[in-house]
Design an enzyme around this catalytic site. Structure first.
Site, short mmCIF file in Angstrom:
data_model
loop_
_atom_site.label_atom_id
_atom_site.label_comp_id
_atom_site.label_asym_id
_atom_site.label_seq_id
_atom_site.Cartn_x
_atom_site.Cartn_y
_atom_site.Cartn_z
N ASN A 1 0.98 -1.33 -0.18
CA ASN A 1 -0.19 0.04 -0.01
C ASN A 1 0.81 1.41 0.09
OD1 ASN A 1 -2.13 -1.78 -0.10
ND2 ASN A 1 -2.87 -1.35 1.88
N CYS B 1 -16.19 -3.50 -4.27
CA CYS B 1 -15.59 -4.88 -4.12
C CYS B 1 -16.21 -5.57 -3.05
CB CYS B 1 -14.11 -4.67 -3.84
SG CYS B 1 -13.95 -4.05 -2.47
N ASP C 1 -15.73 9.82 -4.31
CA ASP C 1 -16.43 11.33 -4.24
C ASP C 1 -15.36 12.30 -3.40
OD1 ASP C 1 -16.95 9.54 -1.74
OD2 ASP C 1 -18.04 11.10 -1.09
N LEU C 2 -14.79 11.90 -2.22
CA LEU C 2 -13.78 12.71 -1.61
C LEU C 2 -12.50 13.26 -2.54
CD1 LEU C 2 -14.11 11.04 1.89
CD2 LEU C 2 -15.19 13.29 1.11
C1 EPZ Z 1 -6.59 2.06 1.21
O1 EPZ Z 1 -7.72 1.79 0.49
C2 EPZ Z 1 -5.83 0.94 1.19
N1 EPZ Z 1 -5.53 0.47 -0.16
C3 EPZ Z 1 -6.78 -0.49 1.87
O2 EPZ Z 1 -6.06 -1.71 2.15
C4 EPZ Z 1 -7.58 0.07 3.32
O3 EPZ Z 1 -8.39 -1.01 3.78
C5 EPZ Z 1 -8.01 1.36 3.37
O4 EPZ Z 1 -7.13 2.31 2.76
C6 EPZ Z 1 -8.44 1.62 4.71
O5 EPZ Z 1 -7.10 2.00 5.30
C7 EPZ Z 1 -4.39 0.83 -0.54
O6 EPZ Z 1 -3.92 1.72 0.31
C8 EPZ Z 1 -4.07 0.54 -2.07
P1 EPZ Z 1 -10.17 4.81 2.01
P2 EPZ Z 1 -8.69 3.38 0.22
O7 EPZ Z 1 -10.13 5.59 0.96
O8 EPZ Z 1 -7.98 4.45 0.20
C9 EPZ Z 1 -14.70 5.78 2.43
C10 EPZ Z 1 -5.62 -3.98 1.69
O9 EPZ Z 1 -6.53 -4.84 2.18
N2 EPZ Z 1 -14.49 6.80 1.20
O10 EPZ Z 1 -9.29 5.11 3.21
O11 EPZ Z 1 -9.45 2.86 -0.93
C11 EPZ Z 1 -14.55 4.36 1.80
O12 EPZ Z 1 -15.84 3.84 1.44
C12 EPZ Z 1 -6.70 -2.72 1.26
O13 EPZ Z 1 -4.42 -3.72 1.48
C13 EPZ Z 1 -15.75 7.68 0.78
O14 EPZ Z 1 -16.42 7.71 1.30
O15 EPZ Z 1 -9.66 3.32 1.26
C14 EPZ Z 1 -14.26 3.51 3.27
O16 EPZ Z 1 -15.56 3.33 3.96
C15 EPZ Z 1 -8.23 -2.77 1.14
N3 EPZ Z 1 -15.18 8.38 -0.29
C16 EPZ Z 1 -13.42 4.99 3.87
O17 EPZ Z 1 -13.65 5.85 3.27
C17 EPZ Z 1 -14.19 8.24 -0.98
O18 EPZ Z 1 -14.06 9.42 -1.92
C18 EPZ Z 1 -11.87 4.60 3.93
O19 EPZ Z 1 -11.52 4.33 2.57
C19 EPZ Z 1 -13.06 7.69 -0.76
C20 EPZ Z 1 -13.36 6.84 0.55
#
Ligand code: EPZ
Length: 419
Positions: free
Chosen positions: A23, A115, A123-124
């Protein structure tokens, strides 16, 4: 599709080295798009997700070379479109948006699918791009961003589930080449975000506050190449420590940053395990007694959602009533049904799993569904009576470098069967 057979009941002992962070490597590889110079990135793990990212970068026109863990990337003349057949395999592909917008002031990337761990909106990310003066259009399953001028702005990266890791990465990678100063409030504080910021600074970016919730980025005209080594993978390290808790006599995990794992080490100590830390190693061994846990996942520095499934695999055998709530991905419980097939007693009322630890698991055929759920099934198989057959093992190979070989080196008996 390959499957793995885990012969339970073997004790793990000895020490194992952690690979480079998936990551961290994924956004850092994407960040190489920000310069025409060559970037050399070291400690890149050999994973299918990394392969997907390198394929996308090649498709965008980068010259990519890879020799074991060292990747060199030269993004001289690049295209700015990444199609669905490339992006659909890996959601993290979305992190090419920021560097393309920063470098070329435009990008067209297929929207990532959802997924199994839950809805994966961006959106963020898009709000952040708009705050920098970009126009955003979602059309035909693609997201198009473009800006005649990219100028510094104020952005807040917090949503209903807290901050966003890749959203913070994306906006940071666009802001480093914007005109003026960008402030990111509610920024993700994950070590992988800090690693990306350090890589960008090695390229000449001006970034302050990495590792805190308030980032300040002074845009520069251009960035130059860099030679950089990614940090160790704290989630692989945490997974190895939980393996030591489930089936270890005395297990040392090397080449890690103990400070990145405080939120995993502390609950393992509370659960009764002996843990000793050194500068770049952690040793776990059984304690006098074991205790159930009440855990809640939150963004870093809290307990990581990426360790939630693995801890479930430990707690289903820990006598007593444990509770795990996932505030980050409330639906991330695909492992529960499969663990139940192995005899686990779990009542799921998402976002919370109520676990009655009973000390006993029996091997069974189970189905991997996502990266960390698959790891949890492998961990449970280590301690189960009999053989656990894990199908669709490609999920594990996305995020763990030769994990079966690593566990066998520690004394496990895991067979990989070509299907
Ligand atoms: C990163 O994903 C990691 N992936 C994920 O690891 C990890 O679970 C996640 O961060 C949380 O720590 C990589 O770094 C490649 P988020 P990311 O945006 O950035 C919501 C693994 O197993 N959200 O931090 O895609 C979202 O739905 C993977 O290695 C919005 O609402 O996750 C979630 O509930 C899986 N709007 C929360 O925020 C947005 O625009 C956190 O998601 C973006 C996210």
């Amino acid at each position: 599709m390959d499957k793995i057979l885990v012969h339970g009941g073997r004790k793990l002992r000895g020490s194992i080295r952690v690979s480079g962070s998936k990551n961290s490597a994924l956004p850092i590889l994407a960040a190489a798009l920000l310069t025409r110079d060559t970037c050399v990135i070291r400690g890149v793990p050999d994973l299918s997700d990394i392969h997907y990212m390198l394929t996308i970068l090649s498709h965008l026109g980068c010259e990519v070379e890879r020799a074991s863990g060292v990747v060199s990337i030269r993004a001289d003349k690049i295209r700015t479109e990444a199609s669905y057949d490339l992006v659909r395999k890996m959601r993290a592909s979305v992190c090419v948006l920021g560097p393309l917008l920063g470098r070329e002031r435009e990008a067209c990337v297929a929207l990532p699918g959802g997924c199994v761990i839950g809805d994966r909106p961006i959106d963020l990310h898009l709000l952040g791009f708009e705050a920098l003066g970009a126009a955003v259009r979602v059309t035909g399953g693609n997201v198009k961003v473009f800006a005649t001028r990219l100028r510094g702005g104020s952005v807040n990266m917090c949503g209903t589930h807290g901050t966003t890791v890749l959203g913070t990465d994306n906006v940071m990678m666009a802001a480093v080449l914007a005109e003026g100063v960008t402030e990111i409030h509610g920024a993700a504080e994950e070590p992988e975000v800090v690693d990306l910021a350090n890589f960008l600074k090695a390229m000449g970016a001006r970034i302050h506050g990495a590792g805190t919730s308030h980032l300040m980025i002074e845009g520069v005209k251009e960035l130059h190449g860099a030679d950089y080594t990614v940090i160790p993978d704290r989630i692989e390290a945490g997974t190895m420590l939980v393996a030591g808790a489930i089936a270890g006599e005395k297990l040392t995990v090397r080449r890690l940053r103990p400070d990145h794992l405080e939120s995993v080490i502390t609950p393992l100590r509370t659960a009764g395990f002996q843990i000793e830390t050194e500068t770049d190693a952690v040793t776990i061994s059984p304690g006098e007694k074991s205790s159930p846990l009440h855990l809640e996942t939150t963004p870093y520095p809290g307990f990581p959602t990426d360790m939630q499934a693995q801890m479930c695999a430990l707690l289903v055998r820990t006598p007593g009533e444990s509770v795990i709530t996932d505030h980050v991905f409330p639906q991330r419980f695909m492992h529960v049904a499969e663990l139940s097939r192995m005899g686990a007693q779990i009542r799921l009322e998402a976002p919370t799993a109520f676990i009655t630890g009973n000390g006993r698991l029996s091997g069974a055929p189970v189905m991997a569904s996502d990266l960390r759920a698959s790891a949890a099934l492998l961990l449970a198989g280590l301690a189960a009576e009999g053989v656990t057959e894990i199908n669709r093992v490609y999920h594990i190979d996305r995020g763990y470098e030769r994990i079966d070989e690593k566990f066998n080196f520690l004394g496990a008996h895991i067979e990989r069967v070509k299907a």
